[in-house]
Write a protein that holds these residues in place. Sequence first.
Motif, PDB file in Angstrom:
ATOM      1  N   SER A  21       0.867  -1.337  -0.104  1.00  0.00           N
ATOM      2  CA  SER A  21       0.012  -0.027   0.068  1.00  0.00           C
ATOM      3  C   SER A  21       0.889   1.187  -0.042  1.00  0.00           C
ATOM      4  N   VAL A  22       1.951   1.236   0.667  1.00  0.00           N
ATOM      5  CA  VAL A  22       2.813   2.335   0.777  1.00  0.00           C
ATOM      6  C   VAL A  22       3.401   2.576  -0.585  1.00  0.00           C
ATOM      7  N   LYS A  23       3.693   1.786  -1.320  1.00  0.00           N
ATOM      8  CA  LYS A  23       4.203   1.811  -2.413  1.00  0.00           C
ATOM      9  C   LYS A  23       3.167   2.477  -3.621  1.00  0.00           C
ATOM     10  N   ALA A  24       1.888   1.736  -3.704  1.00  0.00           N
ATOM     11  CA  ALA A  24       0.907   2.305  -4.403  1.00  0.00           C
ATOM     12  C   ALA A  24       0.498   3.894  -4.262  1.00  0.00           C
ATOM     13  N   LEU A  25       0.563   4.022  -2.738  1.00  0.00           N
ATOM     14  CA  LEU A  25       0.088   5.316  -2.525  1.00  0.00           C
ATOM     15  C   LEU A  25       1.302   6.408  -2.882  1.00  0.00           C
ATOM     16  N   THR A  26       2.436   6.035  -2.754  1.00  0.00           N
ATOM     17  CA  THR A  26       3.726   6.910  -3.153  1.00  0.00           C
ATOM     18  C   THR A  26       3.519   7.113  -4.793  1.00  0.00           C
ATOM     19  N   TYR A  41       8.633  14.507   3.652  1.00  0.00           N
ATOM     20  CA  TYR A  41       8.421  15.223   4.882  1.00  0.00           C
ATOM     21  C   TYR A  41       7.206  15.351   5.446  1.00  0.00           C
ATOM     22  N   ASP A  42       5.929  15.134   5.151  1.00  0.00           N
ATOM     23  CA  ASP A  42       4.588  15.295   5.503  1.00  0.00           C
ATOM     24  C   ASP A  42       3.953  13.898   5.691  1.00  0.00           C
ATOM     25  N   ALA A  43       4.661  12.729   5.316  1.00  0.00           N
ATOM     26  CA  ALA A  43       4.082  11.495   5.817  1.00  0.00           C
ATOM     27  C   ALA A  43       5.006  10.552   6.347  1.00  0.00           C
ATOM     28  N   LEU A  44       5.999  10.085   5.337  1.00  0.00           N
ATOM     29  CA  LEU A  44       6.703   8.999   5.535  1.00  0.00           C
ATOM     30  C   LEU A  44       7.879   9.370   6.953  1.00  0.00           C
ATOM     31  N   ILE A  45       8.267  10.338   6.840  1.00  0.00           N
ATOM     32  CA  ILE A  45       9.207  10.545   7.885  1.00  0.00           C
ATOM     33  C   ILE A  45       8.426  10.721   9.546  1.00  0.00           C
ATOM     34  N   ASP A  59       5.476   0.482  23.309  1.00  0.00           N
ATOM     35  CA  ASP A  59       4.149  -0.072  22.646  1.00  0.00           C
ATOM     36  C   ASP A  59       4.669  -0.882  21.436  1.00  0.00           C
ATOM     37  N   PHE A  60       5.766  -0.406  20.760  1.00  0.00           N
ATOM     38  CA  PHE A  60       6.401  -1.154  19.741  1.00  0.00           C
ATOM     39  C   PHE A  60       7.600  -1.773  19.971  1.00  0.00           C
ATOM     40  N   PHE A  61       8.020  -2.875  19.345  1.00  0.00           N
ATOM     41  CA  PHE A  61       9.012  -3.741  19.619  1.00  0.00           C
ATOM     42  C   PHE A  61       9.963  -3.711  18.254  1.00  0.00           C
ATOM     43  N   VAL A  62      11.006  -4.372  18.473  1.00  0.00           N
ATOM     44  CA  VAL A  62      11.837  -4.267  17.247  1.00  0.00           C
ATOM     45  C   VAL A  62      11.352  -4.802  15.938  1.00  0.00           C
ATOM     46  N   PRO A  63      10.764  -5.788  15.949  1.00  0.00           N
ATOM     47  CA  PRO A  63       9.822  -6.388  14.804  1.00  0.00           C
ATOM     48  C   PRO A  63       8.969  -5.390  14.073  1.00  0.00           C
ATOM     49  N   GLU A  64       8.252  -4.452  14.984  1.00  0.00           N
ATOM     50  CA  GLU A  64       7.302  -3.707  14.317  1.00  0.00           C
ATOM     51  C   GLU A  64       8.287  -2.342  13.742  1.00  0.00           C
ATOM     52  N   MET A  65       9.250  -2.114  14.446  1.00  0.00           N
ATOM     53  CA  MET A  65      10.185  -1.101  13.729  1.00  0.00           C
ATOM     54  C   MET A  65      10.639  -1.444  12.342  1.00  0.00           C
ATOM     55  N   LEU A  66      11.146  -2.809  12.538  1.00  0.00           N
ATOM     56  CA  LEU A  66      11.682  -3.396  11.192  1.00  0.00           C
ATOM     57  C   LEU A  66      10.708  -3.426   9.986  1.00  0.00           C
ATOM     58  N   ILE A  67       9.498  -3.851  10.274  1.00  0.00           N
ATOM     59  CA  ILE A  67       8.316  -3.874   9.451  1.00  0.00           C
ATOM     60  C   ILE A  67       8.109  -2.467   8.846  1.00  0.00           C
ATOM     61  N   ALA A  68       8.115  -1.585   9.658  1.00  0.00           N
ATOM     62  CA  ALA A  68       7.609  -0.185   9.300  1.00  0.00           C
ATOM     63  C   ALA A  68       8.969   0.600   8.374  1.00  0.00           C
ATOM     64  N   ALA A  69      10.105   0.138   8.700  1.00  0.00           N
ATOM     65  CA  ALA A  69      11.227   0.495   7.973  1.00  0.00           C
ATOM     66  C   ALA A  69      11.248  -0.248   6.481  1.00  0.00           C
ATOM     67  N   ARG A  70      10.627  -1.274   6.471  1.00  0.00           N
ATOM     68  CA  ARG A  70      10.783  -1.999   5.122  1.00  0.00           C
ATOM     69  C   ARG A  70       9.621  -1.476   4.081  1.00  0.00           C
ATOM     70  N   ALA A  71       8.628  -1.100   4.891  1.00  0.00           N
ATOM     71  CA  ALA A  71       7.552  -0.574   4.083  1.00  0.00           C
ATOM     72  C   ALA A  71       7.954   1.060   3.584  1.00  0.00           C
ATOM     73  N   MET A  72       8.643   1.683   4.664  1.00  0.00           N
ATOM     74  CA  MET A  72       9.437   2.671   4.114  1.00  0.00           C
ATOM     75  C   MET A  72      10.128   2.726   2.966  1.00  0.00           C
ATOM     76  N   GLY A  74      10.172   0.769   0.349  1.00  0.00           N
ATOM     77  CA  GLY A  74       9.602   0.639  -0.961  1.00  0.00           C
ATOM     78  C   GLY A  74       9.091   1.989  -1.394  1.00  0.00           C
ATOM     79  N   ALA A  75       8.870   2.820  -0.504  1.00  0.00           N
ATOM     80  CA  ALA A  75       8.718   4.251  -0.898  1.00  0.00           C
ATOM     81  C   ALA A  75       9.969   5.039  -1.496  1.00  0.00           C
ATOM     82  N   LEU A  76      10.889   4.937  -0.590  1.00  0.00           N
ATOM     83  CA  LEU A  76      12.203   5.325  -0.942  1.00  0.00           C
ATOM     84  C   LEU A  76      12.814   4.853  -2.410  1.00  0.00           C
ATOM     85  N   ASP A  77      12.468   3.533  -2.802  1.00  0.00           N
ATOM     86  CA  ASP A  77      13.033   3.060  -4.121  1.00  0.00           C
ATOM     87  C   ASP A  77      12.443   3.692  -5.125  1.00  0.00           C
TER      88      ASP A  77
END
Length: 82
Positions: A21-26, A41-45, A59-72, A74-77
Motif C-alpha cells: 500500500s505504501v508503494k501504491a500510495l507513493t 516530510y509530510d507523511a513518511l518521516i 508500545d512497539f518492539f524491534v519487529p514492528e520497527m523493522l516492518i515499518a522501515a521495510r515499508a518505507m 519501498g517508497a524510498l526506492d
Amino acid sequence: MTNEEILQGLFDDTLVGNAPSVKALTEEGLAAGMGPETLLYDALIPSLEEVGARFERGDFFVPEMLIAARAMQGALDILRPL
C-alpha cells in the motif's frame, strides 16, 4: 483520492508496515503531482518518528520497527531517483 488522503494513508500504512500500500500510495501521490519532498516530510518521516516514539514508550518492539522501515524502503526506492 485527495492529497490529504494520500498523505494520511502513507502515514498510517507505513506505521503498520503495509509495504504494498505504501508503494501504491507513493506512486499515486506522484501521479497526482505531489512532490517527493512532500511525501517524505509530510507523511513518511513523521510516521517513522511515531514508530520511534512508540518504541520508546514500549508500545512497539524491534519487529514492528523493522516492518515499518521495510515499508518505507519501498517508497524510498521510488522517490530516491527523483
